[in-house]
Scaffold this active site. Sequence first.
Site, PDB file in Angstrom:
ATOM      1  N   ASP A 173      49.360  72.201  -4.654  1.00 58.84           N
ATOM      2  CA  ASP A 173      50.606  72.921  -4.942  1.00 58.84           C
ATOM      3  C   ASP A 173      51.232  72.427  -6.248  1.00 58.84           C
ATOM      4  O   ASP A 173      51.034  71.280  -6.641  1.00 58.84           O
ATOM      5  CB  ASP A 173      51.581  72.714  -3.771  1.00 58.84           C
ATOM      6  CG  ASP A 173      52.635  73.810  -3.718  1.00 58.84           C
ATOM      7  OD1 ASP A 173      52.562  74.766  -4.512  1.00 58.84           O
ATOM      8  OD2 ASP A 173      53.545  73.703  -2.873  1.00 58.84           O
TER       9      ASP A 173
ATOM     10  N   HIS B 171      47.625  77.488 -13.337  1.00 61.48           N
ATOM     11  CA  HIS B 171      46.426  77.667 -12.506  1.00 61.48           C
ATOM     12  C   HIS B 171      45.167  77.282 -13.280  1.00 61.48           C
ATOM     13  O   HIS B 171      44.249  76.691 -12.719  1.00 61.48           O
ATOM     14  CB  HIS B 171      46.326  79.115 -12.013  1.00 61.48           C
ATOM     15  CG  HIS B 171      47.445  79.506 -11.101  1.00 61.48           C
ATOM     16  ND1 HIS B 171      47.845  78.710 -10.050  1.00 61.48           N
ATOM     17  CD2 HIS B 171      48.260  80.599 -11.076  1.00 61.48           C
ATOM     18  CE1 HIS B 171      48.857  79.291  -9.421  1.00 61.48           C
ATOM     19  NE2 HIS B 171      49.132  80.432 -10.020  1.00 61.48           N
TER      20      HIS B 171
ATOM     21  N   LEU C 190      28.156  65.900  -1.068  1.00 59.04           N
ATOM     22  CA  LEU C 190      29.572  66.238  -0.831  1.00 59.04           C
ATOM     23  C   LEU C 190      29.651  67.715  -0.454  1.00 59.04           C
ATOM     24  O   LEU C 190      29.084  68.565  -1.143  1.00 59.04           O
ATOM     25  CB  LEU C 190      30.382  65.980  -2.112  1.00 59.04           C
ATOM     26  CG  LEU C 190      31.833  66.475  -2.111  1.00 59.04           C
ATOM     27  CD1 LEU C 190      32.685  65.693  -1.109  1.00 59.04           C
ATOM     28  CD2 LEU C 190      32.461  66.342  -3.511  1.00 59.04           C
TER      29      LEU C 190
HETATM   30  C1  FPP Z   1      49.635  76.486  -5.801  1.00 56.99           C
HETATM   31  O1  FPP Z   1      50.491  76.390  -6.911  1.00 56.99           O
HETATM   32  C2  FPP Z   1      48.302  76.854  -6.208  1.00 56.99           C
HETATM   33  C3  FPP Z   1      47.674  78.035  -5.888  1.00 56.99           C
HETATM   34  C4  FPP Z   1      48.266  79.082  -5.066  1.00 56.99           C
HETATM   35  C5  FPP Z   1      46.328  78.330  -6.386  1.00 56.99           C
HETATM   36  C6  FPP Z   1      45.383  77.177  -6.480  1.00 56.99           C
HETATM   37  C7  FPP Z   1      44.289  77.569  -7.371  1.00 56.99           C
HETATM   38  C8  FPP Z   1      43.700  76.768  -8.272  1.00 56.99           C
HETATM   39  C9  FPP Z   1      43.997  75.333  -8.430  1.00 56.99           C
HETATM   40  C10 FPP Z   1      42.702  77.330  -9.208  1.00 56.99           C
HETATM   41  C11 FPP Z   1      41.447  77.855  -8.661  1.00 56.99           C
HETATM   42  C12 FPP Z   1      40.754  77.034  -7.660  1.00 56.99           C
HETATM   43  C13 FPP Z   1      39.404  76.930  -7.521  1.00 56.99           C
HETATM   44  C14 FPP Z   1      38.845  76.239  -6.319  1.00 56.99           C
HETATM   45  C15 FPP Z   1      38.459  77.449  -8.529  1.00 56.99           C
HETATM   46  P1  FPP Z   1      51.764  77.321  -6.980  1.00 56.99           P
HETATM   47  O2  FPP Z   1      51.434  78.481  -7.840  1.00 56.99           O
HETATM   48  O3  FPP Z   1      52.210  77.645  -5.602  1.00 56.99           O
HETATM   49  O4  FPP Z   1      52.781  76.385  -7.702  1.00 56.99           O
HETATM   50  P2  FPP Z   1      54.371  76.412  -7.542  1.00 56.99           P
HETATM   51  O5  FPP Z   1      54.667  75.984  -6.128  1.00 56.99           O
HETATM   52  O6  FPP Z   1      54.814  75.406  -8.539  1.00 56.99           O
HETATM   53  O7  FPP Z   1      54.821  77.803  -7.865  1.00 56.99           O
END
Ligand code: FPP
Length: 253
Positions: free
Chosen positions: A24, A41, A135
Amino acid sequence: MVISSTQAIPDTEAVPQHVAIIMDGNGRWATRRHLPRTAGHAKGVQAVRRAVEACGRRGVRYLTLFAFSSENWRRPADEVSLLMRLFVQALEREVDKLQEQGVRLHVVGDLSPFEPRLRELIAQAQDRTAGNDRLHLTVAANYGGRWDILQATRAMLRARPELAADPDAIDEAALAEHLSMAWAPEPDLFIRTGGEQRISNFLIWQLSYTELFFTDKYWPDIDAEALDAAFEWYRTRERRFGRTSAQLRDAKR
Ligand code: FPP
């Protein structure tokens, strides 16, 4: 044989065998820098790479990442499509590296709403890495813990229709063998970055006895050192699984 924390007392290993992470804070990482959320992201993907490498080197056997929850469809359409593009790119670019590192990729979740191209890449990447065992990297995509319990219930009743007429015959093991990560032990350590202290419908069945670690750091800032801090904390925990401290001491004798 997969050891369930609810059945036996697993050792608190120096390194957790199964680490599950809610990544997050990508959006806030970007906003703080006056960048679009999508830049967060993209940085998040780099942190995924670092986490896979660090966990592999430290002997973690299962790393499970919550990449896209069932609820994430509610985000603005351009953010959802960027996330999908990032998954596609990561699958296209990273599979060779996973193969070199002995990483087996699994994707769990309801993949039916994803575009055929993405589903095809997921299937190919899973097939290509199927022989690896160093892994197990599981990406939870369009995943929700409640969805998982529901789909497991349906699958169980399809496989054993006689149970519908005899509900008392249903036990935890009968259901658990149909959960989408039935092949993995339950997580030893759960990490959530970004400051929130919630499970957010992640592996709700399997996290019952997991040690929960929360950090204010945003996901793009997570590196091997930050993971080591979580592992260090994990080593200090006494995992009792409902038993007393004395029982645990006796079990170790
Ligand atoms: C949460 O941050 C993150 C996500 C909803 C997406 C996670 C995706 C990635 C790290 C990239 C792709 C992953 C792979 C496995 C290739 P948020 O957007 O909720 O952050 P915020 O709470 O600050 O708004």
